[in-house]
Design a protein around this motif. Sequence first.
Motif, mmCIF file in Angstrom:
data_model
loop_
_atom_site.group_PDB
_atom_site.id
_atom_site.type_symbol
_atom_site.label_atom_id
_atom_site.label_comp_id
_atom_site.label_asym_id
_atom_site.label_seq_id
_atom_site.Cartn_x
_atom_site.Cartn_y
_atom_site.Cartn_z
ATOM 1 N N ALA A 168 -5.568 -17.906 -27.179
ATOM 2 C CA ALA A 168 -6.109 -19.124 -26.585
ATOM 3 C C ALA A 168 -6.578 -18.805 -25.178
ATOM 4 N N PHE A 169 -7.552 -19.574 -24.709
ATOM 5 C CA PHE A 169 -8.010 -19.453 -23.327
ATOM 6 C C PHE A 169 -7.530 -20.677 -22.556
ATOM 7 N N TYR A 170 -7.122 -20.465 -21.315
ATOM 8 C CA TYR A 170 -6.827 -21.611 -20.466
ATOM 9 C C TYR A 170 -7.261 -21.279 -19.045
ATOM 10 N N ILE A 171 -7.324 -22.275 -18.216
ATOM 11 C CA ILE A 171 -7.770 -22.036 -16.845
ATOM 12 C C ILE A 171 -6.589 -22.244 -15.895
ATOM 13 N N ASP A 172 -6.325 -21.200 -15.138
ATOM 14 C CA ASP A 172 -5.208 -21.231 -14.199
ATOM 15 C C ASP A 172 -5.592 -22.132 -13.016
ATOM 16 N N LEU A 173 -4.914 -23.279 -12.920
ATOM 17 C CA LEU A 173 -5.319 -24.272 -11.925
ATOM 18 C C LEU A 173 -5.104 -23.771 -10.495
ATOM 19 N N ASP A 174 -4.180 -22.836 -10.316
ATOM 20 C CA ASP A 174 -3.965 -22.305 -8.972
ATOM 21 C C ASP A 174 -5.128 -21.444 -8.507
ATOM 22 N N LYS A 175 -5.812 -20.850 -9.473
ATOM 23 C CA LYS A 175 -6.904 -19.951 -9.110
ATOM 24 C C LYS A 175 -8.251 -20.651 -9.153
ATOM 25 N N CYS A 176 -8.372 -21.666 -9.988
ATOM 26 C CA CYS A 176 -9.654 -22.330 -10.207
ATOM 27 C C CYS A 176 -10.150 -22.970 -8.897
ATOM 28 N N ALA A 177 -11.467 -22.827 -8.658
ATOM 29 C CA ALA A 177 -12.036 -23.373 -7.418
ATOM 30 C C ALA A 177 -12.594 -24.763 -7.668
ATOM 31 N N ARG A 178 -12.296 -25.674 -6.790
ATOM 32 C CA ARG A 178 -12.810 -27.044 -6.908
ATOM 33 C C ARG A 178 -14.332 -27.041 -6.870
ATOM 34 N N GLY A 179 -14.911 -27.759 -7.797
ATOM 35 C CA GLY A 179 -16.352 -27.964 -7.731
ATOM 36 C C GLY A 179 -17.194 -26.840 -8.328
ATOM 37 N N CYS A 180 -16.545 -25.719 -8.691
ATOM 38 C CA CYS A 180 -17.303 -24.625 -9.326
ATOM 39 C C CYS A 180 -17.505 -24.985 -10.793
ATOM 40 N N ASP A 181 -18.748 -24.867 -11.264
ATOM 41 C CA ASP A 181 -19.030 -25.266 -12.634
ATOM 42 C C ASP A 181 -19.466 -24.095 -13.521
ATOM 43 N N ALA A 182 -19.201 -22.874 -13.070
ATOM 44 C CA ALA A 182 -19.716 -21.706 -13.795
ATOM 45 C C ALA A 182 -19.290 -21.702 -15.259
ATOM 46 N N CYS A 183 -18.029 -22.002 -15.523
ATOM 47 C CA CYS A 183 -17.539 -21.933 -16.896
ATOM 48 C C CYS A 183 -18.115 -23.057 -17.747
ATOM 49 N N VAL A 184 -18.290 -24.218 -17.138
ATOM 50 C CA VAL A 184 -18.789 -25.380 -17.893
ATOM 51 C C VAL A 184 -20.145 -25.045 -18.504
ATOM 52 N N GLY A 185 -21.009 -24.438 -17.683
ATOM 53 C CA GLY A 185 -22.347 -24.111 -18.162
ATOM 54 C C GLY A 185 -22.338 -23.057 -19.249
ATOM 55 N N SER A 186 -21.338 -22.188 -19.249
ATOM 56 C CA SER A 186 -21.346 -21.088 -20.214
ATOM 57 C C SER A 186 -20.780 -21.488 -21.570
ATOM 58 N N CYS A 187 -20.026 -22.576 -21.616
ATOM 59 C CA CYS A 187 -19.335 -22.925 -22.868
ATOM 60 C C CYS A 187 -20.320 -23.477 -23.897
ATOM 61 N N PRO A 188 -20.390 -22.854 -25.086
ATOM 62 C CA PRO A 188 -21.368 -23.312 -26.076
ATOM 63 C C PRO A 188 -20.928 -24.586 -26.818
ATOM 64 N N VAL A 189 -19.665 -24.969 -26.683
ATOM 65 C CA VAL A 189 -19.185 -26.104 -27.483
ATOM 66 C C VAL A 189 -18.641 -27.243 -26.608
ATOM 67 N N GLU A 190 -18.930 -27.189 -25.331
ATOM 68 C CA GLU A 190 -18.494 -28.221 -24.394
ATOM 69 C C GLU A 190 -16.993 -28.478 -24.469
ATOM 70 N N ALA A 191 -16.243 -27.396 -24.498
ATOM 71 C CA ALA A 191 -14.786 -27.542 -24.574
ATOM 72 C C ALA A 191 -14.153 -27.616 -23.183
ATOM 73 N N ILE A 192 -14.949 -27.393 -22.143
ATOM 74 C CA ILE A 192 -14.381 -27.381 -20.792
ATOM 75 C C ILE A 192 -14.628 -28.727 -20.110
ATOM 76 N N PHE A 193 -13.544 -29.294 -19.614
ATOM 77 C CA PHE A 193 -13.646 -30.605 -18.960
ATOM 78 C C PHE A 193 -13.175 -30.486 -17.520
ATOM 79 N N THR A 194 -13.457 -31.516 -16.725
ATOM 80 C CA THR A 194 -13.047 -31.503 -15.326
ATOM 81 C C THR A 194 -11.772 -32.327 -15.171
ATOM 82 N N THR A 195 -10.812 -31.758 -14.460
ATOM 83 C CA THR A 195 -9.549 -32.475 -14.272
ATOM 84 C C THR A 195 -9.694 -33.449 -13.103
ATOM 85 N N LYS A 196 -8.590 -34.199 -12.887
ATOM 86 C CA LYS A 196 -8.641 -35.243 -11.844
ATOM 87 C C LYS A 196 -8.940 -34.633 -10.470
ATOM 88 N N ASN A 197 -8.368 -33.444 -10.207
ATOM 89 C CA ASN A 197 -8.611 -32.857 -8.885
ATOM 90 C C ASN A 197 -9.827 -31.929 -8.878
#
Lengths: 215, 639
Positions: B570-599
Amino acid sequence: MVTLIVNKQELQVDEGKTLLQVCLDNGIYIPNLCHIHGTDNPSASCRLCFVEIEGEDKPIPSCTVKVKDGIIAKTDTPSVRRLQRTAFKLLMSVHRVDCGHCPANKKCELQRIAKFLKVGLKPKYLELRLKETEVDESHPFLDYYPNRCVLCGKCIAVCKDKHGRAFLTFAKRGLDTVVSSYGETDANLPCSKCFACIRICPVGAITSKDSPRQT
Amino acid sequence: MSPLNNETVQKAFGVIRDEAKRRRDAFREEPVPKIQIGMATCGIASGALETKNAFEEVLAERKIKAHIRTVGCIGHCYAEPVVIMDHPESGFPPIFYHNVTPGKAKMLAKSFLEDGDPLFEHVLGAMEENDLVPQVLDFPRFNQEKRVVLEKCGCVDPEDIYEYIADGGYETLAKTLQLAPNEIIEEVQESGLRGRGGAGFPTGRKWDLARNADGQHKTVICNADEGDPGAYMDRTLLESNPHQVLEGMAICAYAVGAQKAIVYVRAEYPLAVKIVTKAIGQARELGLLGEGVLGSSFDLEIDVFQGSGAFVCGEETALIQSIEGNRGMPRHRPPYPVQQGLGGQPTVINNVKTLASIPPIIEHGATWFRAIGTEESPGTAIFSVVGNVVHAGLVEIPMGVTLRTLIFDICGGVPNKKKFKAVQIGGPSGGCLPEEFLDTPIDFDSLIQAGAMMGSGGMVVMDEDTCMVDVSRYFLDFTQKESCGKCTFCRIGTHHLLNTLERITKGEGRDGDLDQLETLSEDIKNGSLCGLGKTAPNPVLTSLRYFRDEYEAHVKERRCPARMCRTLTAFYIDLDKCARGCDACVGSCPVEAIFTTKNRKKGVDQSLCVKCGECMVACPAEYDAVMKVSPPDLAPVVD
């Protein structure tokens, strides 16, 4: 004449025959499906007629061994039985076990081998894998049941023997292999009178269109 | 076929050799730069055609005088397209350039040929000793090789027989015709050459059996039905230096008393078919084949037969069936083809590399050959080293060199700072050897002892990101599809092996699966009719032996240690490392599986994710926030 020993029994037999033939002739049963009496070219494809021969490190199919003086063979060692049972289970894992509706019921070689090897007809551990086509009715006189067929090739051999060329052939490959009639629809085929393939089939995989269908 | 026509043969060959040398000298002495491009299938696949066009264009455009010469493959696949530029006027030696793209080609033509600047940044090395440019021979990839069979590959134009002859080719055939057939066989027996097709049967003994077998119409067959995934030595050899193979076949035919020979080559090798056919035509034109070879009483016709691509037709009895027009199914041996082969007549079937080893053996003698390699496996081995390795390509080494030397010293080891995990030798019939076996010498017997086999020479290097269960599954998928369907064990047994392996890689493994795999594999090995079935379980058996813990992790913990089996990762995104406002992964996902969290960070919706890994690639290296885990339930739930 040559002398050989099978299961501690001394046999005096004519030269030129295969070990399998000699054993069968002398009442020593070795499971087999693809063996044709008197052939010089064993197909060696069913992989059931294994025996152990002194001096060989592994069991070998007895249909491929020409008898000669001094052969000491055993037909019932544990390693022979292990290979035979595995081969049989493999065959049954692609076989539609529906004996009640099969014309070969009670004279079927598979039933005989199962009884002989003390193996059930439905193998445990191996998942059943059947072909999609239950009956191939394309031939004008014959019906073919891929899920009964053990692909011994005896029908093809006997056809070639009778008519000079085989009206049947293997088609496709690997697990999808079937016996096919080249899509032949010619009503003038010798098949309407011959039926040698039906008689030689050990498992009832070919039936005549005229005979009452057992469904 | 008496050796009495020595003079005729010598005279006839002398004329041909003189013509070849005259042509070569004329070409060499012409005072124009020479551009040599590797144009075997591998070169073409890497863009050599475009490179050649670029050179032609730029030469025409700028009116530069130069010869473009196409040669075969030199074996350095990592460097393709390969170009060697010889510009004597510049004062530089011939220079080897690697990865020559069309742009680079134009640049090289301009600066080297016009201005005399060889562009050092693109140079791999010089082809001869000099004071200006380091030699290629200083690199281990070049100087640790021992080229016997591949010697002329990449040096001669495969479509010009005179180049081969000028380089000493067919000299040995001429010599052979002046000897008695049994002298040739003795020499080959003495050399200890073993069949390079995989099984390693002594070639001289095979020839001797064929010579002594009864039959008026013996045949020699060159087996070029190379089908192992990752192996392409035979193709390269036929494409780069077909005449060495033809010469070997002619010598074999003379020795065993055959008047007919066939090159059995796969139809999937169109360039090889074309080049071999052309080579046969050229050899015949010069009287090196056909009626009365070189004026002697020895006749030989060589034909090309194109196999239709069944893997099993590399097995010699199936190959014969295929030539006879039947369904390619092996039959029981004995009788062996040397007793009853094609048309019931004695038939010698040798691998391409075996036959190509013959001219050097006859030329230099058995003692010379025996000095290379080991006692039991003399000579060289050719491997196509592919997979996770820096300098992939064809390597010819003396037998007895260790796997470590081959993989790490010669081929540069594993790239990207990854760890070495295993090496798969011998294709679908071979086995996977782990790190502990890296010091195994490469020869027929040592490899078999280790559980692999020489096979035809495919070698796949695997790094730590490889799942061994998945590798076994891959090879079983191959053999299962290629099984001809004749015998029970191979037809049905390989299906069950594959089925079980597929279940395991999907995390549906069950208790008892591993034992079942092991016993079934052993039975298939012992029970199958031909070599394909007998060796098909080898990848399973060796990986089970050396990597059992990986299998167990799949079955018991639903975990893939290499994190390669999709359903177990499985893939997950480490919230401690993830940068606010960066959308690089969102654009790359072919199935729109990446969502934005509250923060305003990102999360992966596991129910949508197809585990393609694109987000991991897209995530900027400074964040490196996308994580891959196995088993999948290790991924934290993010809202």
